[in-house]
Every structure is written in C-alpha cells, then in structure tokens.
Design an enzyme around this catalytic site. Structure first.
Site, PDB file in Angstrom:
ATOM      1  N   ASP A 111       0.906  -1.060   0.198  1.00  0.00           N
ATOM      2  CA  ASP A 111       0.049  -0.009   0.025  1.00  0.00           C
ATOM      3  C   ASP A 111       0.927   1.095  -0.111  1.00  0.00           C
ATOM      4  O   ASP A 111       1.962   1.233   0.337  1.00  0.00           O
ATOM      5  CB  ASP A 111      -0.848   0.221   1.238  1.00  0.00           C
ATOM      6  CG  ASP A 111      -2.229  -0.952   1.087  1.00  0.00           C
ATOM      7  OD1 ASP A 111      -2.020  -1.992   0.207  1.00  0.00           O
ATOM      8  OD2 ASP A 111      -3.024  -0.803   2.010  1.00  0.00           O
ATOM      9  N   HIS A 273       3.369  -2.416   3.198  1.00  0.00           N
ATOM     10  CA  HIS A 273       3.500  -1.201   2.817  1.00  0.00           C
ATOM     11  C   HIS A 273       4.732  -1.144   1.946  1.00  0.00           C
ATOM     12  O   HIS A 273       5.730  -1.694   2.581  1.00  0.00           O
ATOM     13  CB  HIS A 273       3.031   0.001   3.832  1.00  0.00           C
ATOM     14  CG  HIS A 273       1.922  -0.326   4.526  1.00  0.00           C
ATOM     15  ND1 HIS A 273       1.675  -1.002   5.480  1.00  0.00           N
ATOM     16  CD2 HIS A 273       0.810   0.642   4.524  1.00  0.00           C
ATOM     17  CE1 HIS A 273       0.211  -0.761   5.967  1.00  0.00           C
ATOM     18  NE2 HIS A 273      -0.097   0.022   5.226  1.00  0.00           N
TER      19      HIS A 273
END
Length: 410
Positions: A111, A273
C-alpha cells in the site's frame, strides 16, 4: 505539385491529432495531490446518477469523523453484516469483498506508493520475476510519475488506494467519487489501464462506499486477513505506534515468519506497505522463507485467476479501448478475457479507396470539459468530438490513398 498536396494533407493530419478525443486528462487539471475528497469529474457524477436512478446505491448518511478521522455512526445504525457492514466498526466483510486468498496462495500487495522508497521494492520484485499488487494513492502518483511508471515496467499490478488516504465512510458520496475517480483517471492516463480493484485506507468501508466503488467504477473491494503493522517502523529508528506493531526489524521478521508458518487454509492476504525501506525490508528479507514454506505467492487478481484491469488481462494487454474510467459496473471479472463494461460504442468505417479501410471505435458519453458542473449533455459532446474524429480519420485515409497514387505514378 504532388508533393505540395501531400504536405498539406500531412499538416491536416497533425492538426487533427490535437482533437480532445485523442487526449487523456491534462496533468494540470488534476486536483491538488493533498486534496481530501476532491471535486469529482462530470463523468463520475453522470455514472453515479445512472446507478442511483437504477436503485443500485445505498441511501445512508456518511459516518461522522471523530478526532483523528475514525468513523462514528448514530446508535440506531446497524453496522453489522445485517446492516451497512462497516469493517471498521464490526470487522464485517461483504460477500464480494476479497480478504482471504484461496488455499495455499499468498496474495501479495503493498500500500501507499509510489514514494521514493518504492523503486527498491520494484527492482527486487522484477529480479525475482514476482508480480505483486500495488494499491496506490492518487496524490502520490501525481508527485512521483516516473516511479509509477517503474512499477508498471517491472511487472506490477496497479490498484486504487484513493486520492488522499481518508476514512472513506466519513466522505460524502461526491467526495467518494472524487477519491476513487481521480485516482482511476491518473492511473489510466499514465498506463492506459482502467483499475479493477481498490483497497479502502484503514480498511474503512461500508455498503454505501462499496456500492459506489462497484456500480460507478467497477471496483472490487479488497481488504486483508493478516496485518504486519510495518508502517509503524520509522526510518529514524524505533516505532511510531504505541502498544501495537513491530518495535524493530527483528520483530517484523518474526511476524513475517509466523505468517509463513500458518496453515495453508485459508490463503493469506497480508497487509504490507512500500512506505519506507524498513517496511520493504520486511518482505525482501523474508521472501525466500515464504517460498520455502510452500506458499504460492502471486498478485491478488492472479490468486483468483481474475483479470488485472477492467480493460486488460494484465500489463501485457491486449487493451479493450471501449472501456473507460467511470463506465459503471462490469458484468463480471473472469480469468479468460478482459472484463466488459456496458459502455456503448460508435463504430465508423471509412473506405476512401480500395487500398484503405479504417475503423474507428470511440466510447459514447464522453465527459464535458467543466469539472464539478452538472453533466448536461454528454451525448452532444460525444457527437462533436465524434464528428471531429471522423474528419481526422478521413483526412488520414485520404493521405494514405494519395501516397499510394504517387507511388503508382512514379
């Protein structure tokens, strides 16, 4: 004289290619990268109005944003699966949500890109011939277009993580349209692909937001079933989280190895992430261990055999030019062919000579130029641009025929 005629025709072709029909969104017209809930495009509003008139949307007020942005609903709102199915409030998954991969598969995703640390991840994935899904923030794409292009070039699958990373259930319908629509637009403008998947920031989604994502933009809501909290780690050392998440690299490694040791049913979708070198390192350091533990690691759509985009099977194409951003919900996402949106087509065939046949396919219902204003007459806009396109293609075809005539007369 023949050469003069050819020059004039060629000049006409060049001027025709400046038609708006052949242009994508100008980068100068994107919202500010930091704008929260930006004003949506007219085409998004038109698709929303169509879906609403068809009864496909959920008529419920947005949640109230508490300090820090987290949502709060009135006490009489049922946030469970029997009501609006708020993931934040009850951990509820809707029937169409993706959150656990098929058995034995690790649906890998990252992400919050693209950011300066991202190229390290993309280079690693490419070196391993490993595809992954990248849920990207629209504002970050505008700020880092070259890094975005590297993600595509390295074989990454691109999906939506909204424009500004807000709690989506606290956004109005128009703000939801802006967050999703502009992110989809910038992805399309830089890659040619219309996204098919999105991940709500913080996992925050309810049935109102799900319906807009699906019915207006054809997006499948994608969450996770394990969380690394790798975003907590700070480049300057230590953690920014209190009482949760890994304290350092060693703790993150322990989390990843614990996931790797899990039973293979259900499969995994681990929240990771690409924000920092530390979060990226948690994956790259442990990648070999994940493989040796028997996991079949692949991008999220590959885990189910879905098409990567609404208009293409993968980055390799082919691209279905009839599918546009905000074209509504596709009938299905399947493994055998790109998904189809219910966008009408205009097909124009021009035959100026036996030597040349040109077929032009353009999507109907093109957006009007003014952002944030009611879409008064998209069909009229389409008609003007369609006529311009037909003239341009006619000039191009005439040029081809003229060149053939010159060759025959030489």
């Amino acid at each position: 004289m023949k050469l003069i005629k050819v020059a004039v025709l060629f000049s006409s072709v060049l001027s025709c290619t400046a038609s708006p029909l052949f242009k994508r969104q100008s980068s100068s017209s994107y919202p500010d990268p930091g704008a929260v809930g930006p004003t949506p495009k007219d085409s998004s509003i038109a698709a929303y109005n169509t879906a609403k008139a068809a009864g496909k949307l959920v008529d419920v007020s947005p949640a109230t944003a508490l300090d820090g942005g987290a949502p709060s609903y009135p006490s009489d709102v049922d946030t469970s699966s029997a009501g609006i199915c708020s993931w934040t409030m009850t951990g509820c998954f809707a029937p169409d949500d993706l959150y656990s991969a098929p058995d034995g598969r690790w649906g890998v995703s990252f992400d919050d890109g693209p950011v300066p640390s991202s190229p390290t991840l993309y280079t690693f994935l490419e070196s391993m011939n490993q595809s992954a899904t990248h849920f990207m923030i629209g504002g970050n794409i505008v700020n880092n277009p070259d890094i975005f292009k590297q993600a595509i070039a390295s074989g990454g699958h691109i999906a939506i993580h909204t424009w500004s990373h807000p709690y989506m259930s606290t956004m109005t319908d128009l703000q939801v349209l802006g967050e999703l629509g502009w992110t989809a637009q910038v992805i399309y403008d830089l890659s040619g692909f219309v996204p098919a998947f999105w991940r709500p920031p913080y996992g925050d989604v309810d049935n109102r937001v799900r319906a807009i994502a699906k019915e207006v933009f054809g997006l499948t809501t994608t969450i996770w079933n394990q969380d690394t909290d790798d975003w907590c780690l700070s480049e300057s050392g230590g953690t920014s989280c209190t009482g949760e998440g890994p304290a350092d690299d060693s703790a993150l490694d322990a989390e990843m190895l614990a996931f790797a040791a899990m039973a293979k049913s259900p499969g995994l979708m681990v929240l990771e992430h690409e924000l920092t070198s530390l979060s990226i390192g948690g994956f790259t350091r442990n990648y070999a261990s994940l493989l040796s533990s028997g996991w079949d690691i692949m991008s999220i759509p590959d885990a189910w055999g879905f098409s990567w985009y609404l208009n293409a099977r993968s980055n390799a194409g082919p691209v279905d030019a009839s599918i546009t951003v905000g074209g509504g919900s596709p009938s299905s996402i399947n493994s055998s062919s790109p998904t189809k949106a219910s966008q009408p087509l205009t097909t124009v065939t021009i035959t100026p000579s036996p030597l040349t046949t040109v077929t032009l396919r353009t999507s109907a219902g093109l957006e009007s130029a003014a952002v944030g204003q009611p879409l008064a007459d998209a069909a009229a806009t389409s008609g003007v641009e369609g006529r311009t396109a037909r003239v341009c293609w006619g000039v191009l075809a005439l040029l081809v025929a003229t060149v053939a005539w010159l060759v025959q007369g030489a």
